[in-house]
Design a protein around this motif. Structure first.
Motif, mmCIF file in Angstrom:
data_model
loop_
_atom_site.group_PDB
_atom_site.id
_atom_site.type_symbol
_atom_site.label_atom_id
_atom_site.label_comp_id
_atom_site.label_asym_id
_atom_site.label_seq_id
_atom_site.Cartn_x
_atom_site.Cartn_y
_atom_site.Cartn_z
ATOM 1 N N THR A 149 -1.203 12.982 -35.482
ATOM 2 C CA THR A 149 -1.966 12.166 -34.540
ATOM 3 C C THR A 149 -2.677 13.064 -33.540
ATOM 4 O O THR A 149 -2.114 13.395 -32.488
ATOM 5 N N PRO A 150 -3.898 13.476 -33.817
ATOM 6 C CA PRO A 150 -4.626 14.265 -32.826
ATOM 7 C C PRO A 150 -5.169 13.376 -31.710
ATOM 8 O O PRO A 150 -5.707 12.302 -31.964
ATOM 9 N N HIS A 151 -4.998 13.829 -30.472
ATOM 10 C CA HIS A 151 -5.549 13.165 -29.293
ATOM 11 C C HIS A 151 -6.418 14.180 -28.568
ATOM 12 O O HIS A 151 -5.923 15.228 -28.136
ATOM 13 N N GLY A 152 -7.692 13.875 -28.404
ATOM 14 C CA GLY A 152 -8.546 14.791 -27.646
ATOM 15 C C GLY A 152 -8.135 14.852 -26.184
ATOM 16 O O GLY A 152 -7.765 15.900 -25.662
ATOM 17 N N ILE A 153 -8.192 13.702 -25.506
ATOM 18 C CA ILE A 153 -7.811 13.609 -24.095
ATOM 19 C C ILE A 153 -6.925 12.385 -23.919
ATOM 20 O O ILE A 153 -7.288 11.269 -24.323
ATOM 21 N N ARG A 154 -5.764 12.586 -23.296
ATOM 22 C CA ARG A 154 -4.845 11.503 -22.963
ATOM 23 C C ARG A 154 -4.869 11.293 -21.446
ATOM 24 O O ARG A 154 -4.724 12.258 -20.693
ATOM 25 N N LEU A 155 -5.033 10.039 -21.041
ATOM 26 C CA LEU A 155 -5.137 9.720 -19.614
ATOM 27 C C LEU A 155 -4.079 8.706 -19.211
ATOM 28 O O LEU A 155 -3.746 7.795 -19.969
ATOM 29 N N TYR A 156 -3.585 8.873 -17.989
ATOM 30 C CA TYR A 156 -2.738 7.851 -17.370
ATOM 31 C C TYR A 156 -3.185 7.725 -15.921
ATOM 32 O O TYR A 156 -3.052 8.664 -15.140
ATOM 33 N N HIS A 157 -3.752 6.557 -15.589
ATOM 34 C CA HIS A 157 -4.310 6.322 -14.259
ATOM 35 C C HIS A 157 -5.282 7.460 -13.875
ATOM 36 O O HIS A 157 -5.219 7.997 -12.767
ATOM 37 N N SER A 158 -6.168 7.807 -14.773
ATOM 38 C CA SER A 158 -7.052 8.963 -14.580
ATOM 39 C C SER A 158 -8.451 8.664 -15.079
ATOM 40 O O SER A 158 -8.711 7.622 -15.690
ATOM 41 N N VAL A 159 -9.360 9.603 -14.826
ATOM 42 C CA VAL A 159 -10.761 9.465 -15.190
ATOM 43 C C VAL A 159 -11.168 10.666 -16.046
ATOM 44 O O VAL A 159 -10.870 11.815 -15.702
ATOM 45 N N ALA A 160 -11.859 10.388 -17.162
ATOM 46 C CA ALA A 160 -12.468 11.438 -17.979
ATOM 47 C C ALA A 160 -13.978 11.242 -17.947
ATOM 48 O O ALA A 160 -14.483 10.168 -18.313
ATOM 49 N N ARG A 161 -14.698 12.286 -17.540
ATOM 50 C CA ARG A 161 -16.151 12.164 -17.383
ATOM 51 C C ARG A 161 -16.823 13.475 -17.820
ATOM 52 O O ARG A 161 -16.340 14.566 -17.510
ATOM 53 N N ASP A 162 -17.913 13.339 -18.562
ATOM 54 C CA ASP A 162 -18.747 14.480 -18.942
ATOM 55 C C ASP A 162 -17.995 15.525 -19.755
ATOM 56 O O ASP A 162 -18.251 16.727 -19.642
ATOM 57 N N ASN A 163 -17.074 15.073 -20.593
ATOM 58 C CA ASN A 163 -16.360 15.970 -21.501
ATOM 59 C C ASN A 163 -16.961 15.881 -22.905
ATOM 60 O O ASN A 163 -17.600 14.892 -23.265
ATOM 61 N N ILE A 164 -16.724 16.929 -23.702
ATOM 62 C CA ILE A 164 -17.077 16.925 -25.124
ATOM 63 C C ILE A 164 -15.780 17.038 -25.914
ATOM 64 O O ILE A 164 -15.013 17.987 -25.736
ATOM 65 N N VAL A 165 -15.538 16.047 -26.774
ATOM 66 C CA VAL A 165 -14.321 16.011 -27.587
ATOM 67 C C VAL A 165 -14.756 15.854 -29.028
ATOM 68 O O VAL A 165 -15.407 14.863 -29.384
ATOM 69 N N MET A 166 -14.407 16.825 -29.872
ATOM 70 C CA MET A 166 -14.974 16.798 -31.216
ATOM 71 C C MET A 166 -14.013 17.332 -32.266
ATOM 72 O O MET A 166 -13.147 18.162 -31.994
ATOM 73 N N GLN A 167 -14.170 16.800 -33.481
ATOM 74 C CA GLN A 167 -13.472 17.274 -34.651
ATOM 75 C C GLN A 167 -14.510 17.691 -35.684
ATOM 76 O O GLN A 167 -15.579 17.068 -35.800
ATOM 77 N N ALA A 168 -14.195 18.729 -36.448
ATOM 78 C CA ALA A 168 -15.120 19.199 -37.475
ATOM 79 C C ALA A 168 -14.903 18.486 -38.798
ATOM 80 O O ALA A 168 -15.817 18.340 -39.600
ATOM 81 N N GLY A 169 -13.686 18.011 -39.044
ATOM 82 C CA GLY A 169 -13.342 17.432 -40.332
ATOM 83 C C GLY A 169 -13.498 15.926 -40.362
ATOM 84 O O GLY A 169 -14.232 15.343 -39.559
ATOM 85 N N PRO A 170 -12.780 15.264 -41.275
ATOM 86 C CA PRO A 170 -12.871 13.812 -41.401
ATOM 87 C C PRO A 170 -12.360 13.110 -40.143
ATOM 88 O O PRO A 170 -11.505 13.616 -39.422
#
Length: 280
Positions: free
Chosen positions: A215-236
Motif C-alpha cells: 500500500t503506497p501512500h504519497g502523503i498521509r495527513l491528519y488534521h493537516s494541509v497539503a499544498r503545491d506538492n508533486i506526488v508521482m509513481q512511474a509504474g502502474p
C-alpha cells in the motif's frame, strides 16, 4: 608578467584551505567520534566523516536546548550495523527545544534523525538508506525543509517505511525531495509512504519512487494541509496519492489543494480537496 600572473594564481589556490576553515569559526566544539553526547549549548560541528557499527542507541544525542549540529557536508554513517540496526543517527531527548540539524549526510540508521521537543529545524541535509524513517520530529512548531530523503526502508519484517514524519501542532514540511521508499513485508502489512504530517502543513515537496506493491501512500495527513506538492509513481496506478486519515467522528481531517498527483489508484482520499492536477 606571466610569472606574476602564475604567482597570483598559486597564491589563490594555497589560500583556499584557509578560506574553507572559516566555516568553523562559529563552532562551539567538534564531534570527532561516535557515539557523542551534547550537553552544552551552541554550534557543534563535524570536520570529517564519522561512522559507527553500534546496533542500538543514538550516534549523536542532544541533551540540552539551543544546539546546532552542523555537519559541514560531512557524513554520519551507520551502515556497518546492517539492516537490523536499532540506532538513531541524530536524536534529541524529550523536552528539548531549538535544536537544528543542518548540512548533514545521515546514512544507514533505523531513524536518520528523531528530534523530540519543540521548535526544531532539520534543513539542507541528505538522509539515505535509513531502514525505517529518514526524518522524524515529534513536538510543536518544528520545521523540516529543503532536504533529500532517498532509499528509505529495508528493516526486516517492519511492514512500514516512511521517509518523513512530522508529529505535533504547527509543524511544517517544506520543499523536501523524497525518492525511493520500500517497506519490508510483515505478514500482510506493507506500507511505504513519503510523508506523514499531523496537525501541520506539507508544501512544495516532491515524492516519487514508492514501492508499488503493498500500500503506497504519497502523503498521509491528519488534521493537516497539503499544498503545491508533486506526488508521482512511474509504474502502474496503485495506492493512495494523498490520504487524509479519519478521526473518531469519521469526518475528513485534512485539505489537499493545488497538488499534482500522478499514477495512483486513489489520487486523493477523505480530504477536503480542490484544484489538484490528477493523472490516473
Amino acid at each position: 608578467m606571466l610569472r606574476s600572473t602564475f604567482a597570483l594564481t598559486l597564491l589563490a589556490i594555497v589560500a583556499c584551505p584557509a578560506q574553507a576553515a572559516e566555516s568553523y569559526d562559529n563552532c562551539t566544539g567538534f564531534i570527532d567520534s561516535l557515539p557523542a553526547s551534547i550537553s552544552t549549548q551552541g554550534t557543534w560541528c563535524l570536520r570529517k566523516d564519522l561512522t559507527t557499527a553500534m546496533s542500538s542507541g543514538n550516534a549523536i544525542e542532544v541533551k540540552t536546548n539551543n544546539v546546532v549540529i552542523d555537519c559541514n557536508d560531512f557524513k554520519i554513517g551507520g551502515l556497518a550495523a546492517g539492516v537490523t540496526t536499532l540506532t538513531t543517527g541524530i536524536a534529541s531527548s524529550a523536552g528539548r527545544q531549538n535544536v537544528t540539524v543542518r548540512n548533514c549526510t545521515v546514512r544507514g540508521f533505523q531513524f536518520g534523525t528523531w528530534l523530540l521537543g519543540d521548535n526544531h529545524v532539520v534543513e539542507h541535509s541528505r538522509f539515505d538508506v535509513n531502514t525505517l524513517v529518514g526524518i522524524r520530529t515529534q513536538g510543536d512548531g518544528n520545521e523540516i525543509r529543503d532536504n533529500a530523503v532517498t532509499s528509505t526502508g529495508g528493516q526486516p519484517a517492519a511492514g512500514v517505511a516512511i521517509a518523513i514524519i512530522a508529529n505535533g501542532t504547527g509543524g511544517r514540511v517544506l520543499d523536501n525531495r523524497i525518492h525511493g521508499v520500500s517497506a519490508e513485508l510483515d505478514g500482510s502489512n506493507q506500507l511505504s509512504a513519503g510523508l506523514y504530517v499531523e496537525d501541520g502543513v506539507a508544501r512544495g515537496n516532491t515524492v516519487s519512487g514508492l514501492l508499488p506493491t503493498g500500500t503506497p501512500h504519497g502523503i498521509r495527513l491528519y488534521h493537516s494541509v497539503a499544498r503545491d506538492n508533486i506526488v508521482m509513481q512511474a509504474g502502474p496506478s496503485t495506492g493512495f496519492g494523498i490520504i487524509c486519515l479519519m478521526d473518531g467522528s469519521e469526518q475528513p481531517t485534512g485539505f489537499s489543494n493545488h497538488n499534482t498527483i500522478r499514477h495512483f489508484a486513489a489520487p486523493h482520499t477523505n480530504c477536503n480537496e480542490s484544484d489538484n492536477a490528477v493523472e490516473p
